[in-house]
Design an enzyme around this catalytic site. Structure first.
Site, PDB file in Angstrom:
ATOM      1  N   GLU A  17     -58.793 -34.799 -12.922  1.00  0.00           N
ATOM      2  CA  GLU A  17     -57.343 -34.947 -12.881  1.00  0.00           C
ATOM      3  C   GLU A  17     -56.952 -36.321 -13.396  1.00  0.00           C
ATOM      4  O   GLU A  17     -57.651 -37.313 -13.137  1.00  0.00           O
ATOM      5  CB  GLU A  17     -56.849 -34.748 -11.449  1.00  0.00           C
ATOM      6  N   ASP A  55     -53.419 -38.609 -13.392  1.00  0.00           N
ATOM      7  CA  ASP A  55     -52.136 -38.555 -12.682  1.00  0.00           C
ATOM      8  C   ASP A  55     -51.146 -39.635 -13.072  1.00  0.00           C
ATOM      9  O   ASP A  55     -51.494 -40.828 -13.108  1.00  0.00           O
ATOM     10  CB  ASP A  55     -52.359 -38.732 -11.169  1.00  0.00           C
ATOM     11  N   GLU A  57     -47.652 -40.341 -10.930  1.00  0.00           N
ATOM     12  CA  GLU A  57     -46.805 -39.939  -9.813  1.00  0.00           C
ATOM     13  C   GLU A  57     -45.728 -41.000  -9.625  1.00  0.00           C
ATOM     14  O   GLU A  57     -46.032 -42.198  -9.563  1.00  0.00           O
ATOM     15  CB  GLU A  57     -47.616 -39.777  -8.522  1.00  0.00           C
TER      16      GLU A  57
END
Length: 291
Positions: free
Chosen positions: A104, A106, A108
């Site tokens: 993953e 990311d 955010e």
């Protein structure tokens, strides 16, 4: 935020803004490229497929994912984040594979009280393990206009960019035993959800549901990347896993200067310097040159 920006020369800031404006994305069709996956109509596609929105209220958030999977490339998306009092909300935009040993990458965006800066939280998971967080303030208000958030994912490294300005580089350190995401194809995901148990000041500030619904907007998606289909990549015909125009997206000297500028003035957390968290010593990749 204003105090951070004051230490930067106006000439450098003007140059960075100019360069960020030059990088204008021309996006695809959200109807063709993405599926709204949850939220019971809180996610919407409109303007002929050129604009997408996600909303959050007390009942539910919402999300979407790409129809295609990718294995290396450059992914660009323009976002305009939840405006006003967004405390407790998280807008997540990321690449991910599936399963307990997933990879993953990311972005955010952690909301905050009106007038306070958003926190941009980044992380890299390999084989199901993350714990490689870096956090930043942004040098602009991400709720007033659209800005471009990009991931360059190559076998050699991952680069996070904001308006084409690099903010983080995660290098392949397999030679010293650090796993790197390079074998699992990933889809693009995004979601808007309530995380007031931790997102704003560690959960001290709760979501103000009187301000709901909270809405984020997306446009100008570009995937200059290798599409994974079955067991093969669209780049396989070139006999190179690094094929594509994005191969040239290395950090040149101006890119390295911009990266140092962001990390000096806008980085607010780096797992590589968190000795309380790693009392026995920071992870091995932290001991290598950053650029």
């Amino acid at each position: 935020m204003a105090s951070s920006c004051n230490v930067v020369s106006m000439a450098l800031l003007a140059c960075l803004v100019l360069n960020s404006l030059v990088f204008v994305a021309h996006g695809g069709d959200f109807y063709q490229d993405f599926d709204l996956t949850w939220g019971d109509k809180r996610g919407k596609i409109f303007n002929g497929g050129k604009l997408l929105s996600l909303s959050l209220d007390r009942v539910s958030g919402s999300g979407f994912k790409s129809k295609k999977e990718y294995l290396f490339g450059r992914i660009d998306m323009q976002l305009k984040l939840v405006a006003g009092n967004s405390a407790g909300t998280v807008t997540a935009y990321y690449l991910s594979s599936q399963g307990p040993t997933h990879d993953e990458i990311d972005f955010e965006f952690l909301g905050n009280l009106s007038g306070d800066p958003y926190i941009l939280h980044t992380n890299v998971f390999t084989q199901g393990k993350g714990n490689r967080e870096q956090q930043f303030y942004l040098w602009f208000d991400p709720t007033r206009n659209f800005h471009t958030y990009s991931i360059i994912w190559k076998p050699q490294h991952i680069i996070f960019l904001v308006d084409n300005i690099p903010i983080r580089v995660f290098k392949n350190a397999e030679s010293i035993g650090v796993p790197f995401p390079k074998s699992q194809p990933m889809r693009i995901y995004s979601s808007l959800w309530n995380a007031d148990d931790w997102a704003t000041r560690g959960g001290l500030v709760k979501t103000d549901w009187a301000k709901a619904p909270f809405t984020a907007y997306y446009r100008n998606f570009i995937a200059n990347a290798c599409v994974w289909s079955g067991r093969s990549s669209s780049c396989a015909k070139t006999n190179s896993v690094s094929a594509g125009a994005w191969e040239t997206n290395e950090l040149d000297a101006p890119g390295r200067r911009r990266l140092r500028w962001v990390q000096k003035y806008f980085m607010i957390y780096n797992y590589c310097t968190d000795l309380k968290r790693f009392p026995q010593g920071v992870p091995p990749e932290c001991k290598r040159p950053r650029f």
